[in-house]
Write a protein that holds these residues in place. Structure first.
Motif, PDB file in Angstrom:
ATOM      1  N   HIS A 172       3.800  -0.906   5.669  1.00  0.00           N
ATOM      2  CA  HIS A 172       3.027  -0.418   6.645  1.00  0.00           C
ATOM      3  C   HIS A 172       3.045  -1.167   8.430  1.00  0.00           C
ATOM      4  O   HIS A 172       2.426  -1.242   9.023  1.00  0.00           O
ATOM      5  CB  HIS A 172       1.526  -0.613   6.085  1.00  0.00           C
ATOM      6  CG  HIS A 172       1.079   0.052   4.957  1.00  0.00           C
ATOM      7  ND1 HIS A 172       1.365   1.141   4.193  1.00  0.00           N
ATOM      8  CD2 HIS A 172       0.413  -0.664   4.236  1.00  0.00           C
ATOM      9  CE1 HIS A 172       1.550   0.926   3.263  1.00  0.00           C
ATOM     10  NE2 HIS A 172       0.875   0.262   2.767  1.00  0.00           N
ATOM     11  N   HIS A 202       9.196   3.809   0.190  1.00  0.00           N
ATOM     12  CA  HIS A 202       7.873   3.312  -0.201  1.00  0.00           C
ATOM     13  C   HIS A 202       7.040   5.184  -0.865  1.00  0.00           C
ATOM     14  O   HIS A 202       6.730   6.133   0.272  1.00  0.00           O
ATOM     15  CB  HIS A 202       6.852   3.200   0.619  1.00  0.00           C
ATOM     16  CG  HIS A 202       5.613   2.803   0.721  1.00  0.00           C
ATOM     17  ND1 HIS A 202       5.405   1.179   1.167  1.00  0.00           N
ATOM     18  CD2 HIS A 202       4.753   3.006  -0.104  1.00  0.00           C
ATOM     19  CE1 HIS A 202       4.119   1.480   0.520  1.00  0.00           C
ATOM     20  NE2 HIS A 202       3.920   2.183   0.462  1.00  0.00           N
ATOM     21  N   PHE A 255       5.694   1.872  -5.191  1.00  0.00           N
ATOM     22  CA  PHE A 255       5.330   1.042  -4.223  1.00  0.00           C
ATOM     23  C   PHE A 255       3.827   0.643  -5.801  1.00  0.00           C
ATOM     24  O   PHE A 255       2.616  -0.033  -5.028  1.00  0.00           O
ATOM     25  CB  PHE A 255       4.877   1.229  -2.818  1.00  0.00           C
ATOM     26  CG  PHE A 255       6.308   0.181  -2.582  1.00  0.00           C
ATOM     27  CD1 PHE A 255       5.635  -0.668  -0.917  1.00  0.00           C
ATOM     28  CD2 PHE A 255       7.589   0.749  -2.561  1.00  0.00           C
ATOM     29  CE1 PHE A 255       6.611  -1.182  -0.529  1.00  0.00           C
ATOM     30  CE2 PHE A 255       8.261  -0.081  -1.238  1.00  0.00           C
ATOM     31  CZ  PHE A 255       8.018  -0.771  -1.005  1.00  0.00           C
ATOM     32  N   ASP A 296       4.791   7.582   1.233  1.00  0.00           N
ATOM     33  CA  ASP A 296       3.346   6.954   0.846  1.00  0.00           C
ATOM     34  C   ASP A 296       3.023   7.780   0.327  1.00  0.00           C
ATOM     35  O   ASP A 296       1.563   7.983   0.567  1.00  0.00           O
ATOM     36  CB  ASP A 296       2.604   5.916   2.542  1.00  0.00           C
ATOM     37  CG  ASP A 296       1.975   4.954   1.473  1.00  0.00           C
ATOM     38  OD1 ASP A 296       0.584   4.309   1.935  1.00  0.00           O
ATOM     39  OD2 ASP A 296       2.425   4.622   0.177  1.00  0.00           O
ATOM     40  N   PHE A 310      -1.406   3.038   1.633  1.00  0.00           N
ATOM     41  CA  PHE A 310      -1.963   1.946   0.551  1.00  0.00           C
ATOM     42  C   PHE A 310      -0.295   1.056   0.000  1.00  0.00           C
ATOM     43  O   PHE A 310       0.682   1.274  -0.201  1.00  0.00           O
ATOM     44  CB  PHE A 310      -2.100   2.783  -0.744  1.00  0.00           C
ATOM     45  CG  PHE A 310      -1.621   2.453  -1.925  1.00  0.00           C
ATOM     46  CD1 PHE A 310      -0.693   3.210  -2.843  1.00  0.00           C
ATOM     47  CD2 PHE A 310      -2.445   1.258  -2.653  1.00  0.00           C
ATOM     48  CE1 PHE A 310      -0.960   2.733  -4.388  1.00  0.00           C
ATOM     49  CE2 PHE A 310      -2.268   0.843  -4.261  1.00  0.00           C
ATOM     50  CZ  PHE A 310      -1.541   1.382  -5.228  1.00  0.00           C
ATOM     51  N   HIS A 356       4.723   7.071  -4.489  1.00  0.00           N
ATOM     52  CA  HIS A 356       3.436   6.362  -5.215  1.00  0.00           C
ATOM     53  C   HIS A 356       4.056   7.769  -6.662  1.00  0.00           C
ATOM     54  O   HIS A 356       3.401   8.928  -5.750  1.00  0.00           O
ATOM     55  CB  HIS A 356       1.963   6.513  -4.847  1.00  0.00           C
ATOM     56  CG  HIS A 356       2.254   5.039  -4.250  1.00  0.00           C
ATOM     57  ND1 HIS A 356       2.086   4.145  -4.642  1.00  0.00           N
ATOM     58  CD2 HIS A 356       2.522   4.852  -2.186  1.00  0.00           C
ATOM     59  CE1 HIS A 356       1.888   2.461  -3.500  1.00  0.00           C
ATOM     60  NE2 HIS A 356       2.007   3.780  -2.192  1.00  0.00           N
TER      61      HIS A 356
HETATM   62 ZN   LIG Z   1       1.906   2.987  -0.460  1.00  0.00          ZN
END
Ligand SMILES: [Zn+2]
Length: 386
Positions: free
Chosen positions: A225, A45, A90, A287, A386, A47
């Motif tokens: 999350h 996960h 993600f 994340d 996020f 970005h």
């Molecule tokens: Zn995320």
């Protein structure tokens, strides 16, 4: 305790020689399908880029692909140095998803990159396209199925999972219930896993129950999350078969050891889930990232190495074995993102379930534990999940 463990090149070597033939499960990367066993060490996960402007204003015109690639490349080279072979992006559509950038990064680094389809309902629906309010669950699902079957935006690039999000700590709204149902329909049609940004126990339990009533096994659902939920709710979801994604791991010097969100806290939660027999259902990631559209040169960027520099050493110092680490960062992501149908019992798709009062404070069984997602957001680079 930054010692940059180079565990994975060793494990990858070991795995290469003992791969079980005939295991033909696949995942869908931006460069097409590969065997899931070819993923190797996976960041499950992360970005590359995010555009927070809103669904009504975002689009490819908002960023310069060359600038983004050049900004992100060094961080990708850093993780390949740690033996990472796969990267799950993600960022959903209408929030800065650009599969062309992901494909270029994959071709220039050799990393296997997986992108997603689906819509993001959290943050007051700012990232939901207008038509999603009018269209039915089936119509939304058909858009996502079309991307999987025919490519994104007229390209050959296809999503490998469904990313949705719902409002935090609330019962599912009518719109978010529809988005979950659309994800269920798209899963049944494609076998893509559903990853849902879910803050707190209430929306987690409601999604698991709704998916089961629609004939979807919780094994097809990732509680993204899950660190926002209590241990009790994590255990409840894991017993149902769901994936527990603990994904905002970062070394935060402002947190005391063991404080919620600290490296020690994550190690403790992973230990508790392992002791309860759920080590094969845990996903762990940062994340992190990302190139923020609209900020000079993409703004601040959080790299993707704290797992190797802090968390894995902490786990190994607390009784975890190399095999456990392999399970957490290689085998679990492979199975979680496989394109594979996972159904449960006799479910019903098509509206009536909702008449059974899933909405607005419906009387589900009590939520185990007291979920208050107070992950501290005080310090510098840390951002809300996020
Ligand atoms: Zn995320």
């Amino acid at each position: 305790m930054k010692n940059g463990i180079l565990l994975f090149p060793l494990i990858t070597l070991l795995l290469a020689c003992c791969h079980s033939p005939g295991d033909d499960a696949v995942v869908m990367t931006v460069n097409g399908t590969i065997l899931s066993s070819e993923m190797g060490v996976t960041l499950s996960h992360e970005h590359v880029m995010v555009d927070w402007i809103g669904a009504d204003s975002t689009g490819y015109h908002r960023w310069d692909r060359t600038e983004v690639v050049e900004r992100v490349l060094p961080y990708f080279q850093e993780i390949t140095g740690h033996g990472v072979q796969a990267f799950i992006d993600f960022t959903p559509a209408y929030l800065g998803r650009d599969p062309f950038i992901l494909q270029e990064l994959s071709q220039r680094t050799g990393l296997q990159i997986i992108t997603n389809t689906g819509y993001y309902g959290a943050v007051e629906n700012r990232f939901i396209p207008e038509y999603a309010y009018e269209e039915s669950a089936e119509q939304l699902a058909n858009r996502w199925i079309d991307e999987f079957e025919n490519g994104i935006d007229g390209s050959e690039l296809r999503p490998g999972f469904i990313k949705i999000s719902v409002a935090s700590n609330k019962p599912l709204s009518e719109l978010h219930g529809k988005i979950v149902e659309a994800a269920a329909i798209a899963h049944l049609e494609t076998g893509m896993t559903i990853a849902s940004h879910t803050i707190g126990g209430r929306p987690a339990v409601e999604q698991v129950e709704l998916l089961k009533s629609l004939g979807i096994s919780p094994e097809a659902w990732i509680w993204t999350h899950a660190q926002s939920g209590s241990l009790e709710t994590n255990l409840w979801a894991a017993r149902e078969g769901a994936w527990i994604s603990l994904d905002n791991v970062h070394h935060n010097p402002q947190l005391t050891a063991g404080e919620k969100g600290s490296i020690e806290w994550y190690a403790e939660r992973i230990t508790e889930l392992k002791q309860a027999g759920h080590i094969e259902q845990i996903l762990i990631s940062h994340d992190a990232g990302w190139y923020s559209v609209g900020e000079p040169n993409g703004g601040d960027f959080r790299g993707y190495t704290d797992l190797f520099d802090y968390l894995i050493p902490e786990l190994l110092n607390n009784g975890f074995t190399g095999e456990d680490v392999e399970q957490l960062f290689i085998k679990n992501p492979q199975r979680a993102f496989e394109i594979r149908l996972r159904t449960a019992g006799k479910g019903e798709i098509g509206g009536h379930d909702r008449d059974r009062g899933w909405r607005s404070g419906s009387s589900l069984e009590p939520i185990p534990g007291n979920d208050s997602p107070d992950i501290s957001t005080s310090s510098g680079m840390h951002r809300d999940p996020f």
